[in-house]
Write an enzyme that holds these catalytic residues in place. Structure first.
Site, PDB file in Angstrom:
ATOM      1  N   ARG A 145       0.836  -1.214   0.086  1.00 54.19           N
ATOM      2  CA  ARG A 145      -0.013  -0.020   0.013  1.00 54.19           C
ATOM      3  C   ARG A 145       0.972   1.456   0.022  1.00 54.19           C
ATOM      4  O   ARG A 145       0.572   2.051  -0.858  1.00 54.19           O
ATOM      5  CB  ARG A 145      -0.955   0.150   1.389  1.00 54.19           C
ATOM      6  CG  ARG A 145      -2.210  -0.907   0.971  1.00 54.19           C
ATOM      7  CD  ARG A 145      -2.604  -1.392   2.408  1.00 54.19           C
ATOM      8  NE  ARG A 145      -1.880  -2.380   2.747  1.00 54.19           N
ATOM      9  CZ  ARG A 145      -1.851  -3.541   2.350  1.00 54.19           C
ATOM     10  NH1 ARG A 145      -2.652  -4.097   1.869  1.00 54.19           N
ATOM     11  NH2 ARG A 145      -0.626  -4.510   2.614  1.00 54.19           N
TER      12      ARG A 145
ATOM     13  N   LYS B 142      26.621  -3.841   0.114  1.00 51.08           N
ATOM     14  CA  LYS B 142      28.112  -3.753   0.317  1.00 51.08           C
ATOM     15  C   LYS B 142      28.438  -2.889   1.584  1.00 51.08           C
ATOM     16  O   LYS B 142      29.616  -2.749   1.765  1.00 51.08           O
ATOM     17  CB  LYS B 142      28.613  -2.845  -1.070  1.00 51.08           C
ATOM     18  CG  LYS B 142      27.825  -3.279  -2.155  1.00 51.08           C
ATOM     19  CD  LYS B 142      28.649  -2.330  -3.308  1.00 51.08           C
ATOM     20  CE  LYS B 142      27.693  -2.616  -4.583  1.00 51.08           C
ATOM     21  NZ  LYS B 142      27.833  -1.392  -5.466  1.00 51.08           N
TER      22      LYS B 142
ATOM     23  N   ARG C 194      11.026   3.734   3.948  1.00 51.00           N
ATOM     24  CA  ARG C 194      10.684   2.764   4.806  1.00 51.00           C
ATOM     25  C   ARG C 194      11.934   2.079   5.095  1.00 51.00           C
ATOM     26  O   ARG C 194      12.723   1.395   4.520  1.00 51.00           O
ATOM     27  CB  ARG C 194       9.687   1.601   4.092  1.00 51.00           C
ATOM     28  CG  ARG C 194       9.462   0.619   5.310  1.00 51.00           C
ATOM     29  CD  ARG C 194       8.247  -0.271   4.881  1.00 51.00           C
ATOM     30  NE  ARG C 194       7.131   0.559   5.121  1.00 51.00           N
ATOM     31  CZ  ARG C 194       5.780   0.099   4.924  1.00 51.00           C
ATOM     32  NH1 ARG C 194       5.516  -1.090   4.774  1.00 51.00           N
ATOM     33  NH2 ARG C 194       4.748   0.830   5.095  1.00 51.00           N
TER      34      ARG C 194
ATOM     35  N   HIS D 153       4.552   5.436  11.667  1.00 46.98           N
ATOM     36  CA  HIS D 153       4.187   5.433  10.059  1.00 46.98           C
ATOM     37  C   HIS D 153       3.370   6.768  10.169  1.00 46.98           C
ATOM     38  O   HIS D 153       1.920   6.490  10.051  1.00 46.98           O
ATOM     39  CB  HIS D 153       3.598   4.068   9.952  1.00 46.98           C
ATOM     40  CG  HIS D 153       3.375   3.828   8.510  1.00 46.98           C
ATOM     41  ND1 HIS D 153       3.357   4.631   7.620  1.00 46.98           N
ATOM     42  CD2 HIS D 153       3.016   2.486   8.060  1.00 46.98           C
ATOM     43  CE1 HIS D 153       3.016   4.152   6.568  1.00 46.98           C
ATOM     44  NE2 HIS D 153       2.881   2.906   6.547  1.00 46.98           N
TER      45      HIS D 153
HETATM   46  N1   CP Z   1      -0.538  -0.263   5.872  1.00 45.78           N
HETATM   47  C1   CP Z   1       0.776  -0.434   5.302  1.00 45.78           C
HETATM   48  O1   CP Z   1       1.882   0.291   5.535  1.00 45.78           O
HETATM   49  O2   CP Z   1       0.703  -1.303   4.441  1.00 45.78           O
HETATM   50  P1   CP Z   1       2.121  -1.793   3.479  1.00 45.78           P
HETATM   51  O3   CP Z   1       3.029  -2.450   4.429  1.00 45.78           O
HETATM   52  O4   CP Z   1       1.647  -2.790   2.413  1.00 45.78           O
HETATM   53  O5   CP Z   1       2.609  -0.384   3.007  1.00 45.78           O
END
Ligand code: CP
Length: 308
Positions: free
Chosen positions: A57, A87, A108, A136
């Site tokens: 997502r 590396k 991420r 997040h």
């Molecule tokens: N909700 C969410 O962060 O989904 P993904 O891990 O698929 O990005």
């Protein structure tokens, strides 16, 4: 009202003022209503998606958001293997390099605090797309937007956060955002092994947000406007026995839905494993696929605000 709050990096939910949140929500509404007004807004700009952990997502909705605004995207999945991290390059050096190529970096990472480290050395905005069990914040934006979209308000909502609360970065980020609204009440529903961490409970106390901690989901279901389910995150456990002791502890099925209020909604950041039965998907109160769709509009609003 014009919102002048400066937004450069998006690292944590605490950065957002209520005014800024309301501005993003209004902008997402406009994008949903009149998408043609936003065509080409970010033409000539480039977004890099740098993902050290799997995603469906977040990665794809950010890419779709940038493309729909007229910008371009590049990036790497599984950056631990497919970037020079393999590396031995540090995150800081990678960010220094990529910020010379892109106008914004969506990151991420598996380590809590990685987005903050990246922001400290980046020449372009960093957007935290999940840093281990940390935060997040853009998931929290779409969650907040979904609550407003589904219930028509955010003030006064009663929310049950359910599942792996110790490792749940979406729950942490959403709770920080909710604490900026009035008359919020939160139930933390989790087994003791994955209970909510003390820092967030202290934050709620400091902001006079009442909260309750319990393991009894059945008792909470009739009390709340929002049930926010989360997955027990197997990848965060070092001990398989500890994971097995809590996996499958909560499951929403038709019977559980019958205990929820008629207008309450069931949310989940997804992916789900077994904590929501597929039989629930056809219930109007199951909001999780609409919630995921909202990620596109709120991320378009965020990119537009950061880059236009
Ligand atoms: N909700 C969410 O962060 O989904 P993904 O891990 O698929 O990005």
């Amino acid at each position: 009202m014009a919102v002048t709050s400066r937004l450069r990096h998006v690292v944590s939910s605490q950065q957002f003022s209520r005014a800024l949140l309301e501005d993003l929500i209004a902008r997402a509404d406009e994008i949903k209503r009149e998408p043609h007004h936003f065509i080409g807004r970010l033409a000539g700009q480039v977004m890099t998606a740098l993902f050290y952990e799997p995603s469906t997502r977040t990665r794809l909705s950010f890419e779709a958001a940038m493309l729909r605004l007229g910008g371009a995207t590049m990036g790497t999945d599984n950056a631990r293997e497919f970037s020079s991290a393999a590396k031995g390059e540090t995150l800081e050096d990678t960010i220094r390099i990529v910020s010379g190529y892109a106008d914004v970096i969506v990151l991420r990472h598996n380590e809590e605090g990685a987005a903050r480290r990246a922001a400290a050395v980046s020449g372009v905005p960093i957007i935290n797309a999940g840093d281990g069990p940390g935060q997040h914040p853009t998931q929290a934006l779409l969650d907040l937007y979904t609550i407003r979209d589904e219930l028509g308000r955010i003030d006064g909502v009663h929310v049950a956060m359910v599942g792996d609360l110790a490792n749940g970065r979406t729950v942490r980020s959403l709770t920080y955002l909710l604490s900026k609204f009035k008359d919020i009440k939160i139930w933390f529903v989790a087994p003791a092994q994955v209970a909510m961490r003390d820092d967030l409970k202290a934050h709620l106390d400091d902001h006079h947000v009442p909260w309750v901690e319990t393991a009894d989901l059945d008792a909470v279901l009739p009390e709340v406007d929002v049930v926010y389910m989360t997955r027990i995150q197997k990848e965060r456990f070092t001990d398989l026995e500890a994971y097995n002791a809590v996996k499958g502890v909560y499951r929403i099925d038709k019977d559980a839905m019958s205990r929820m209020r008629k207008y309450a909604i069931l949310m989940h950041p997804l992916p789900r494993v077994d904590e929501i039965a597929p039989e629930v998907d056809s219930d109007d109160r199951a909001a999780y696929f609409r919630q995921a769709r909202n990620g596109l509009h709120i991320r378009m609003a965020l990119l537009d605000r950061l880059l236009s």
